[in-house]
Structures are given as structure tokens and as C-alpha cells.
Scaffold this motif. Structure first.
Motif, mmCIF file in Angstrom:
data_model
loop_
_atom_site.group_PDB
_atom_site.id
_atom_site.type_symbol
_atom_site.label_atom_id
_atom_site.label_comp_id
_atom_site.label_asym_id
_atom_site.label_seq_id
_atom_site.Cartn_x
_atom_site.Cartn_y
_atom_site.Cartn_z
ATOM 1 N N LEU A 136 0.608 46.550 22.965
ATOM 2 C CA LEU A 136 -0.239 45.467 22.484
ATOM 3 C C LEU A 136 -1.450 46.049 21.767
ATOM 4 C CD1 LEU A 136 -0.291 43.018 25.558
ATOM 5 C CD2 LEU A 136 1.212 42.951 23.551
ATOM 6 N N GLN A 137 -1.802 45.421 20.676
ATOM 7 C CA GLN A 137 -2.921 45.923 19.875
ATOM 8 C C GLN A 137 -4.250 45.403 20.413
ATOM 9 O OE1 GLN A 137 -2.471 48.285 17.265
ATOM 10 N NE2 GLN A 137 -0.539 48.276 18.424
ATOM 11 N N VAL A 138 -4.653 45.972 21.524
ATOM 12 C CA VAL A 138 -5.951 45.650 22.128
ATOM 13 C C VAL A 138 -6.633 46.960 22.504
ATOM 14 C CG1 VAL A 138 -5.184 43.419 23.025
ATOM 15 C CG2 VAL A 138 -4.972 45.455 24.451
ATOM 16 N N PRO A 139 -7.951 47.005 22.491
ATOM 17 C CA PRO A 139 -8.647 48.241 22.878
ATOM 18 C C PRO A 139 -8.433 48.553 24.356
ATOM 19 C CG PRO A 139 -10.205 46.434 22.626
ATOM 20 C CD PRO A 139 -8.879 45.931 22.111
ATOM 21 N N GLY A 140 -8.465 49.832 24.702
ATOM 22 C CA GLY A 140 -8.293 50.238 26.092
ATOM 23 C C GLY A 140 -9.305 49.601 27.013
ATOM 24 N N SER A 141 -10.490 49.327 26.489
ATOM 25 C CA SER A 141 -11.548 48.721 27.311
ATOM 26 C C SER A 141 -11.171 47.325 27.787
ATOM 27 C CB SER A 141 -12.853 48.667 26.516
ATOM 28 O OG SER A 141 -12.670 47.900 25.328
ATOM 29 N N ALA A 142 -10.217 46.678 27.096
ATOM 30 C CA ALA A 142 -9.823 45.315 27.476
ATOM 31 C C ALA A 142 -9.167 45.284 28.848
ATOM 32 C CB ALA A 142 -8.866 44.741 26.433
ATOM 33 N N TYR A 143 -8.602 46.421 29.282
ATOM 34 C CA TYR A 143 -7.928 46.475 30.583
ATOM 35 C C TYR A 143 -8.880 46.838 31.730
ATOM 36 C CZ TYR A 143 -3.546 46.564 27.918
ATOM 37 O OH TYR A 143 -2.497 46.268 27.073
ATOM 38 N N LYS A 144 -10.105 47.202 31.399
ATOM 39 C CA LYS A 144 -11.014 47.716 32.429
ATOM 40 C C LYS A 144 -11.675 46.578 33.190
ATOM 41 C CE LYS A 144 -11.852 52.210 30.309
ATOM 42 N NZ LYS A 144 -12.854 53.162 29.767
ATOM 43 N N THR A 145 -10.886 45.949 34.009
ATOM 44 C CA THR A 145 -11.390 44.909 34.909
ATOM 45 C C THR A 145 -10.730 45.112 36.263
ATOM 46 O OG1 THR A 145 -11.698 42.524 35.173
ATOM 47 C CG2 THR A 145 -9.578 43.260 34.334
ATOM 48 N N ALA A 146 -11.342 44.601 37.309
ATOM 49 C CA ALA A 146 -10.773 44.744 38.651
ATOM 50 C C ALA A 146 -9.393 44.097 38.675
ATOM 51 C CB ALA A 146 -11.685 44.088 39.679
ATOM 52 N N THR A 147 -8.373 44.860 39.092
ATOM 53 C CA THR A 147 -6.998 44.372 39.100
ATOM 54 C C THR A 147 -6.389 44.540 40.484
ATOM 55 O OG1 THR A 147 -6.725 44.990 36.771
ATOM 56 C CG2 THR A 147 -4.715 44.572 38.041
ATOM 57 N N ILE A 148 -5.889 43.448 41.038
ATOM 58 C CA ILE A 148 -5.298 43.428 42.381
ATOM 59 C C ILE A 148 -3.792 43.250 42.253
ATOM 60 C CG2 ILE A 148 -5.195 42.165 44.579
ATOM 61 C CD1 ILE A 148 -8.034 41.140 43.918
ATOM 62 N N ILE A 149 -3.033 43.902 43.119
ATOM 63 C CA ILE A 149 -1.620 43.567 43.286
ATOM 64 C C ILE A 149 -1.515 42.772 44.575
ATOM 65 C CG2 ILE A 149 -1.133 45.822 44.366
ATOM 66 C CD1 ILE A 149 1.744 45.535 43.150
ATOM 67 N N THR A 206 -8.283 38.821 26.620
ATOM 68 C CA THR A 206 -7.895 39.510 25.384
ATOM 69 C C THR A 206 -6.473 40.038 25.475
ATOM 70 O OG1 THR A 206 -10.190 40.172 24.990
ATOM 71 C CG2 THR A 206 -8.484 41.394 23.818
ATOM 72 N N VAL A 207 -6.126 40.597 26.630
ATOM 73 C CA VAL A 207 -4.782 41.141 26.828
ATOM 74 C C VAL A 207 -3.758 40.009 26.862
ATOM 75 C CG1 VAL A 207 -3.301 42.476 28.379
ATOM 76 C CG2 VAL A 207 -5.694 43.139 28.064
ATOM 77 N N TYR A 208 -4.073 38.941 27.562
ATOM 78 C CA TYR A 208 -3.142 37.823 27.643
ATOM 79 C C TYR A 208 -2.890 37.206 26.267
ATOM 80 C CZ TYR A 208 -1.106 33.286 28.419
ATOM 81 O OH TYR A 208 -0.285 32.197 28.334
ATOM 82 N N THR A 209 -3.936 37.051 25.500
ATOM 83 C CA THR A 209 -3.784 36.473 24.163
ATOM 84 C C THR A 209 -2.841 37.311 23.306
ATOM 85 O OG1 THR A 209 -6.012 35.523 24.283
ATOM 86 C CG2 THR A 209 -5.028 35.745 22.097
ATOM 87 N N ALA A 210 -2.977 38.633 23.402
ATOM 88 C CA ALA A 210 -2.094 39.516 22.641
ATOM 89 C C ALA A 210 -0.657 39.437 23.147
ATOM 90 C CB ALA A 210 -2.613 40.956 22.719
ATOM 91 N N GLY A 266 -4.082 33.746 31.600
ATOM 92 C CA GLY A 266 -5.311 34.485 31.375
ATOM 93 C C GLY A 266 -6.250 34.351 32.561
ATOM 94 N N SER A 267 -7.054 35.383 32.799
ATOM 95 C CA SER A 267 -8.058 35.330 33.876
ATOM 96 C C SER A 267 -9.073 34.243 33.578
ATOM 97 C CB SER A 267 -8.782 36.678 34.001
ATOM 98 O OG SER A 267 -7.887 37.702 34.318
ATOM 99 N N SER A 268 -9.645 33.654 34.653
ATOM 100 C CA SER A 268 -10.658 32.637 34.445
ATOM 101 C C SER A 268 -12.017 33.274 34.254
ATOM 102 C CB SER A 268 -10.736 31.679 35.606
ATOM 103 O OG SER A 268 -9.936 31.984 36.632
ATOM 104 N N GLY A 269 -12.621 33.013 33.090
ATOM 105 C CA GLY A 269 -13.961 33.521 32.831
ATOM 106 C C GLY A 269 -13.961 34.982 32.416
ATOM 107 N N ALA A 270 -15.105 35.400 31.880
ATOM 108 C CA ALA A 270 -15.230 36.773 31.381
ATOM 109 C C ALA A 270 -15.144 37.798 32.494
ATOM 110 C CB ALA A 270 -16.556 36.917 30.630
ATOM 111 N N SER A 271 -15.585 37.422 33.704
ATOM 112 C CA SER A 271 -15.603 38.379 34.818
ATOM 113 C C SER A 271 -14.451 38.169 35.796
ATOM 114 C CB SER A 271 -16.930 38.262 35.586
ATOM 115 O OG SER A 271 -17.084 36.954 36.088
ATOM 116 N N GLY A 272 -13.466 37.331 35.418
ATOM 117 C CA GLY A 272 -12.357 37.050 36.328
ATOM 118 C C GLY A 272 -11.503 38.276 36.591
ATOM 119 N N ILE A 273 -11.004 38.378 37.818
ATOM 120 C CA ILE A 273 -10.160 39.508 38.168
ATOM 121 C C ILE A 273 -8.778 39.348 37.550
ATOM 122 C CG2 ILE A 273 -11.340 40.011 40.330
ATOM 123 C CD1 ILE A 273 -9.123 38.484 41.775
#
Length: 462
Positions: free
Chosen positions: A325-338, A350-354, A425-432
Motif C-alpha cells: 500500500l502506498q502509505v508512509p511507514g509512519s502511518a502504521y505507528k500506532t498502538a496495535t493489539i491482537i 490512512t492505511v484503511y483508506t489505501a 478504520g480506527s475511530s479518531g486520530a488516536s484510535g488503536i
């Protein structure tokens, strides 16, 4: 909330009875047979069944629609987000009336919970002496195990099978407020404990959708199989259990906490577990203890200081038909839970939109359908009818671990011959961000807490 606890703790002293439901013996007999059949020197490996599998006769008289499940999924996300905010504070159950109230491994079967009114997988867990089995939701996002108990002084919801009666168990004990386990409840349940007039420890486990369980902290013999028992297992004996638990008997917590089932079993089986979540045509299991590391590719298990009990990892890329996906690496830098308890994966916006754009392009020949609940990329046609047009999607994690998703992991069937992209997509700019159970289906997923790593292996379900 304080008013709720005023009522709850005052009513815990009132005895009542619950009519037992014995309508699900067939499925339980099947479960017992699998336990004995799959016992081996390397541990107990038992089946996990899909809602449309052998145990589909457990269906609720008022089954959940998939839209209902997605609505509940959203409330879970909101709760997880709140647990990771800096403003989160542990709740305290302040009530003036509260005084009234090693190398081995073991595997147990899990089943999708839609037949019993929940979107999560469940298993039968044995408790007491003599042991009886109860359908319990399995949750990697929770740290505390509880089940409904007679006399159900306030309220017990309808459940599959009989309600546990501690009076019938020779090994049941209520724990006092002086125990270390009572002191540990606040971290495990996000609520401070209370004490009864006789100094018994009262727990209160609450969840983001306003569901809760309140009762007495207890210990008893846990049975995972006829030959696999654990004495003195600590859990909650719930006498007021209200909310979105479906017809389960309770909940098993597998998060990183000493009171979780994983924490309590780690000295016997090792601090690790793995599972495979099956489709309707496959069989899976939950294994606690050792696993074969050679079959997995691993990514680091990360920790977030706001909630160190959850399982975090780092998503670093997504490919569609082999193209990143054509998104910057920084787009993935959010807290991610499995998380086993979340159905639909959430990605940074941003990642979801792509990802959405790539899927829409790949399926451009097919007719779009209206959005379905939180799923906004839908098509007329089932996953089977879309077939090979659904592109291959790979989730790539830090240090090279990846999940090669099949069409069933990428899309899902909803209502009336419509299928939708199984991401949001995550909810809000700070969504996990969250890797949900739809994307995990058919993969072996290993949680190696000792070595702080999470592993993935394809084709885990038979």
C-alpha cells in the motif's frame, strides 16, 4: 455506577434459585469424547467448532444478527481505547452497603459464540468436585475469570447448561479480604474489591459495553480434561451478571496478569498459549503451554504502559496482490493489539483508506452494495461467488512475520447475498489498531509471553 453497586452489594446476601437448563448434553458428550481421543504425550489437543459445525444445535432462541455483533464490536473498541488513554482511572466500588454482601501443555476446544448469543469463541471448562463443565467465553483482552453461581442472589442470565452451585463442590472455598488474590483484583478487573460483613472478598468486573459481573472471589479445582486438573484455581463466583454475555456461563481471561487463567496455569504448563480459530468447515483448539516454535514466524510482543495486560505488536506493512500500500511507514505507528474478542480488524485511517481503495479497484467489475453497520465496502454477491477476484492481502509485522489472508479472511458474508470488506478504520486520530478474529481464522497464533513474541503459522485448523 455507585448506585448500581449500592443495590448489588446489598442484594448479594439475598438467596434465590435459578432453574437449571439441561438442554445441551449432546454437544457436551461430543466434547468429552474429543478430550479423551486427542490426549497425547505432548499435551491435550482438542477440537474447536464453528457455529455451523457439529454444535450448531446450541443456537440461541433469539440469535444475534451479524449487525448486532458488529455493534457490540464497536463498544469493545471504545472500551479498549479508553483503557489506553492517559486519563483512564481504575474504578472503585465504594458502597456503604458492600459489607453485606513447564514443558507440558494442555488444549481445550473452542467454539464460535454466535449460537449462545456472543461474537466470541467459547469452550467448556470444568470446575468443582465432582467436576461439571460450563460454556465459557475465551478472551485475550480480559484478565479475570468468572462464572455464574447459585443462588444468583441478584441476577443470572440464561445460560447453556446448568448454573454452578458452589455448595455441591467439595473443593470450593470463598477467599477473604486478607488474601493476596483479593489485593490483586483491582488490576485484574479494573475495579477495587469490597468486603462482606464476614470478611469475604467481593469482586466487580465491568466491561466497556456496561456489562458487569459481581460476586465472591473463590477458589476450586479446575478441570481442563479428565487427566488435567489444577487445584486452587482462583475465579469469581458471580451472583449478579448483567449485560452482553449471551448464553455463556461466564468468561475466561487470558491476558497478561497473575490472576488470569494463563497466569495461574503458567507454573504447570508454561507461560504461553496458542490457538486456531476455525471456519465452519474446519476444527481448531486452544492450547495452553508448550508449542512447536519451528512452525511459526515471530514478531515481538510489545507492551503499552497504560495497559500492560494486553497483547501488542507492530504492523509495518500491507500488500494487496503483492503490491505494498502506498502509505508512509509512519502511518502504521500506532498502538496495535491482537485480540480474540474483537471480530473486525481496525486499521489506522490512512492505511484503511489505501486498503479500501485497492480492494475497490480489484473488484471494479462487481456491483457495490450499501454499507452494512460499520462495514462501508460491500458488494452484491457472496465471498464464494466473488471467488478469485478477491485479491490476496498480506499483513506484515515487525521482523518479517506475516499473515497471508485468504478470501474468507479479507471479505465476509453478511445478509441477503452481500459480502463486505472485513476491515474498518480506527475511530479518531488516536484510535488503536486491532487485529481481530476474522483475520486470524485458520491461522495458528502463538502467544509466547516468556520470550515476548507472537507467532503466526498458516493452515493451523484441520
Amino acid at each position: 455506577m455507585e448506585l448500581v453497586f449500592l443495590v448489588v452489594f446489598s442484594l448479594l446476601a439475598i438467596a434465590s434459585s435459578l432453574e437449571e437448563d439441561t438442554s445441551h448434553k449432546t454437544c457436551f458428550k461430543e466434547f468429552q469424547g474429543h478430550q479423551v481421543h486427542n490426549l497425547s504425550n505432548s499435551g491435550l489437543h482438542l477440537p474447536l467448532h464453528h457455529v455451523h459445525g457439529p454444535c450448531s444445535h446450541l443456537a440461541s432462541p433469539s440469535p444475534l444478527s451479524f449487525s448486532d455483533i458488529l455493534d457490540r464490536d464497536e463498544t469493545r473498541i471504545e472500551a479498549l481505547n479508553s483503557r489506553l488513554t492517559k486519563n483512564h482511572k481504575t474504578k472503585s466500588s465504594k458502597s456503604k452497603l458492600s459489607g453485606k454482601l513447564n514443558p507440558n501443555s494442555v488444549s481445550i476446544p473452542l467454539r464460535p459464540g454466535m449460537p449462545i448469543g456472543t461474537g466470541n469463541y467459547y469452550s467448556f471448562i470444568g470446575l468443582g468436585t465432582p467436576s461439571k463443565y460450563y460454556a465459557m467465553v475465551i478472551d485475550t483482552g480480559s484478565s479475570f475469570t468468572w462464572l455464574q453461581c447459585q443462588p444468583c442472589s441478584v441476577y443470572c442470565h440464561r445460560q447453556v447448561g446448568t448454573t454452578f452451585d458452589p455448595k455441591t463442590s467439595k473443593t470450593h472455598h470463598y477467599l477473604s479480604c486478607a488474601t493476596t488474590e483479593c489485593d490483586s483484583l483491582e488490576v485484574a478487573t479494573l475495579n477495587a474489591p469490597s468486603c462482606s460483613a464476614s470478611n469475604l472478598c467481593i469482586y466487580a468486573a465491568s466491561y466497556g459495553d456496561s456489562s458487569f459481573s459481581v460476586g465472591y472471589l473463590s477458589s476450586d479445582k479446575l478441570t481442563l480434561a479428565p487427566s488435567q486438573t489444577v487445584p486452587g484455581f482462583v475465579y469469581g463466583c458471580g451472583e449478579d451478571n448483567e449485560g452482553l454475555f449471551g448464553q455463556s456461563a461466564g468468561l475466561v481471561g487470558l491476558a497478561r496478569n497473575k490472576l488470569s487463567m494463563l497466569g495461574q496455569l503458567s507454573t504447570k504448563y508454561g507461560y504461553a498459549f496458542s490457538y486456531c480459530l476455525p471456519t465452519s468447515g474446519s476444527v481448531g483448539s486452544l492450547s495452553i503451554g508448550s508449542f512447536n516454535p519451528s512452525m511459526y514466524t515471530f514478531t515481538p510482543m510489545l507492551t503499552n504502559s497504560h495497559d500492560p495486560t494486553l497483547y501488542f505488536l507492530r504492523l509495518v506493512g500491507i500488500t494487496v496482490s503483492g503490491q505494498l500500500l502506498q502509505v508512509p511507514g509512519s502511518a502504521y505507528k500506532t498502538a496495535t493489539i491482537i485480540d480474540s474478542g474483537t471480530v473486525i480488524s481496525r486499521l489506522p485511517v490512512t492505511v484503511y483508506t489505501a486498503l479500501k481503495g485497492s480492494i475497490v479497484k480489484a473488484l471494479s467489475k462487481y456491483t457495490r452494495a450499501p454499507a452494512y453497520s460499520l462495514l462501508d465496502t460491500c458488494y452484491k454477491g457472496t465471498v464464494a461467488s466473488l471467488g478469485n477476484a478477491i485479491p490476496e492481502v498480506r499483513l506484515i509485522y515487525l521482523r518479517g512475520a506475516e499473515m497471508k489472508l485468504s478470501a474468507q479472511n479479507v471479505m465476509l458474508d453478511v445478509d441477503n447475498g452481500v459480502s463486505c470488506l472485513a476491515f474498518a478504520g480506527s475511530s479518531g486520530a488516536s484510535g488503536i489498531a486491532i487485529i481481530g478474529n476474522r483475520q486470524q481464522e485458520t491461522f495458528n497464533v502463538a502467544y509466547d509471553v516468556t520470550n515476548s513474541r507472537i507467532g503466526f503459522a498458516a493452515g493451523g485448523c484441520r
